[in-house]
Design an enzyme around this catalytic site. Structure first.
Site, short mmCIF file in Angstrom:
data_model
loop_
_atom_site.label_atom_id
_atom_site.label_comp_id
_atom_site.label_asym_id
_atom_site.label_seq_id
_atom_site.Cartn_x
_atom_site.Cartn_y
_atom_site.Cartn_z
N GLU A 1 45.46 49.28 37.63
CA GLU A 1 44.06 48.86 37.78
C GLU A 1 43.48 49.33 39.11
O GLU A 1 44.05 49.04 40.17
CB GLU A 1 43.99 47.32 37.67
CG GLU A 1 42.58 46.78 37.76
CD GLU A 1 42.52 45.26 37.53
OE1 GLU A 1 43.37 44.72 36.79
OE2 GLU A 1 41.62 44.62 38.09
N HIS B 1 34.47 48.09 41.94
CA HIS B 1 35.25 48.57 40.80
C HIS B 1 34.74 49.91 40.33
O HIS B 1 35.49 50.76 39.91
CB HIS B 1 35.10 47.58 39.63
CG HIS B 1 36.27 46.68 39.46
ND1 HIS B 1 36.70 46.24 38.25
CD2 HIS B 1 37.12 46.13 40.36
CE1 HIS B 1 37.75 45.47 38.39
NE2 HIS B 1 38.01 45.38 39.67
N ASP C 1 61.63 41.01 37.55
CA ASP C 1 61.18 40.57 36.22
C ASP C 1 59.81 39.90 36.36
O ASP C 1 59.72 38.72 36.73
CB ASP C 1 62.24 39.59 35.68
CG ASP C 1 61.89 39.05 34.31
OD1 ASP C 1 60.75 39.22 33.86
OD2 ASP C 1 62.79 38.45 33.68
N LYS D 1 44.75 35.19 37.74
CA LYS D 1 45.01 36.57 37.30
C LYS D 1 44.80 37.52 38.49
O LYS D 1 45.55 38.47 38.69
CB LYS D 1 44.09 36.93 36.12
CG LYS D 1 44.46 38.23 35.42
CD LYS D 1 43.83 39.46 36.03
CE LYS D 1 44.15 40.72 35.25
NZ LYS D 1 43.62 41.93 35.89
C1 MEV Z 1 40.33 41.39 37.83
O1 MEV Z 1 41.51 42.08 37.51
C2 MEV Z 1 40.62 40.15 38.65
C3 MEV Z 1 39.41 39.26 38.93
O2 MEV Z 1 38.79 38.89 37.71
C4 MEV Z 1 39.94 38.03 39.64
C5 MEV Z 1 38.91 36.94 39.84
O3 MEV Z 1 37.95 36.83 39.05
O4 MEV Z 1 39.11 36.15 40.78
C6 MEV Z 1 38.38 39.97 39.75
#
Ligand code: MEV
Length: 422
Positions: free
Chosen positions: A76, A374, A276, A260
């Site tokens: 990513e 991004h 792992d 995430k």
């Molecule tokens: C994207 O891979 C991760 C985000 O969505 C994390 C977040 O929203 O805090 C940008």
């Protein structure tokens, strides 16, 4: 002594980057190698190929006063850049301060068909010392290194779909290993004695991935002034980050995305070191839901001087010996570049990267939004997908970002307009 600050790293050629890493570390260029199909064939079944991912270097990390160059494996865009930038800001507050608990894993032994569940529980506790001694003997090398069985706990699981049953937790110090093999072997070894002691039938014997006795914790302070950029004051950015965190702390829908973002950083280092990552993911999310409601793994607030303070606590069952960490040449090179000598040091680096990554996401979300940062990296991927090669990639990507239209059809058009293709 490693220096994790390498100016203009991203602008260097591949070759220059490797030279810069050599200069910033022990003088040797890291050799990340490649897992060969022959090596892979010995790791899993039915092997026909290997699958490569990008490996970038997280820069600017200072953890417990030591600079670390951090290999990150991730597909990513923005993650490596985001973590490196935030590590630079955290550095202004002294960097990251991380700790770990003892490397104690939990093994679970399920005992069914026990006549008197409470008496069986007591019988296990009465035999605690001898059971621990028996489990302790299964791995002489681990024992020599200071690891081994530490404790036993007995739990009663009530009202399961098959009624009540017993679960024994074996607590095992696995030192620098991830520890799955040691703990599973120990659980299997104890099973016959546990059946005798309880009169029941031992069913599952397996480690728990909710390894909440093997924790890594980290804290960083970002001076409020260093958060300012463009038209945003440091105070506004700080408060926006705290408000964003409050959302994750209170709402599982947001917490999942927030965590995430943390795992973007965590997994990248876990994968780079051949560990792992499913185990780490499982532990992280189970821990985030430990109080019955899924919540944020991190916290963000301000100190008495108004500086931004972040913390992250999570289970971290990673090893530096055994398994893919030893077999995979890239994992070996990654550990070497980081200068990691214990699993605890690796765990401390991983949570620092997780916290940095969380900060990168919250800072962007709380200010200009996530898409701007991004987009420029995403645009490069779109340009490549449209067929751009070499220098063409940056030309096409740059124009798409300037126009605010990042789409494959536009990339193809730009390539035609610029005469880069027929
Ligand atoms: C994207 O891979 C991760 C985000 O969505 C994390 C977040 O929203 O805090 C940008």
């Amino acid at each position: 002594m490693t220096n994790s600050r390498i100016a203009g790293f991203y602008k260097k050629t591949l070759d220059e980057k490797l030279d810069a890493l050599a200069q910033a570390s022990d003088g040797t260029r890291p050799d990340f190698g490649l897992l060969t199909t022959q090596q892979a064939d010995k790791m899993v079944e039915n092997v026909v190929a290997t699958h490569n991912l990008p490996l970038g270097i997280g820069l600017n990390f200072k953890i417990n006063g030591v600079d670390r160059l951090v290999p990150m494996v991730i597909e990513e865009p923005s993650v490596v850049a985001g973590a490196s930038f935030m590590a630079k800001l955290a550095r202004k507050g002294g960097g990251f301060f991380a700790t770990t608990s003892a490397p104690e894993m939990i093994g679970q032994i399920q005992v069914l068909e026990v006549a008197d569940i409470h008496a069986a529980k007591m019988a296990i506790y009465e035999a605690r010392e001898t059971l621990i001694a028996e489990a302790d003997d299964i791995d002489p090398i681990l024992k020599k290194l200071g690891g081994g069985a530490r404790d036993l706990e007995v739990r009663i699981i009530e009202n399961s779909p098959i009624g009540d049953f017993l679960v024994i937790h074996l607590i095992y110090d696995v030192r620098d290993a991830m520890g799955a093999n040691a703990i599973n072997t120990a659980c299997e070894k104890l099973a016959p004695r546990i059946e005798k002691l309880t009169g029941g039938r031992v069913h599952l014997k397996i480690l728990s991935n909710l390894s909440d006795q093997r924790m890594a914790r980290v804290r960083c302070t970002v001076p409020v002034a260093s958060l300012a950029f463009d038209d945003f004051s440091g105070e506004a950015v700080r408060d926006g980050i705290i408000e964003a965190w409050a959302f994750a702390a209170s709402d599982p829908y947001r917490a999942a995305t927030h965590n995430k973002g943390i795992m973007n950083g965590v997994d990248a280092v876990v994968i780079a070191t051949g560990n792992d990552w499913r185990a780490i993911e499982a532990g992280a999310h189970a821990y985030a839901a430990r109080n019955g409601k899924y919540t944020s793994l991190s916290t963000w607030g301000k100190d008495a001087d108004g500086n931004l303070v972040g913390t992250l606590e999570m289970p971290m069952a990673v090893g530096i010996v055994g398994g893919a960490t030893k077999v995979h040449p890239t994992a070996q090179a990654a550990l070497k570049l980081m200068g990691v000598e214990t699993a605890a040091e690796l765990a401390e680096i991983i949570v620092s990267v997780g916290l940095a990554q969380n900060l990168a996401a919250l800072r962007a979300l709380a200010t200009e939004g996530i898409q701007r940062g991004h987009m420029s990296l995403h645009a490069r991927q779109v340009a490549i997908a449209a067929g751009a090669e070499g220098e063409m990639v940056d030309v096409v990507a740059g124009q798409m970002v300037a126009e605010g239209v990042v789409r494959i059809d536009r990339a193809e058009e730009i390539m035609r307009e610029q005469g880069l293709v027929d």
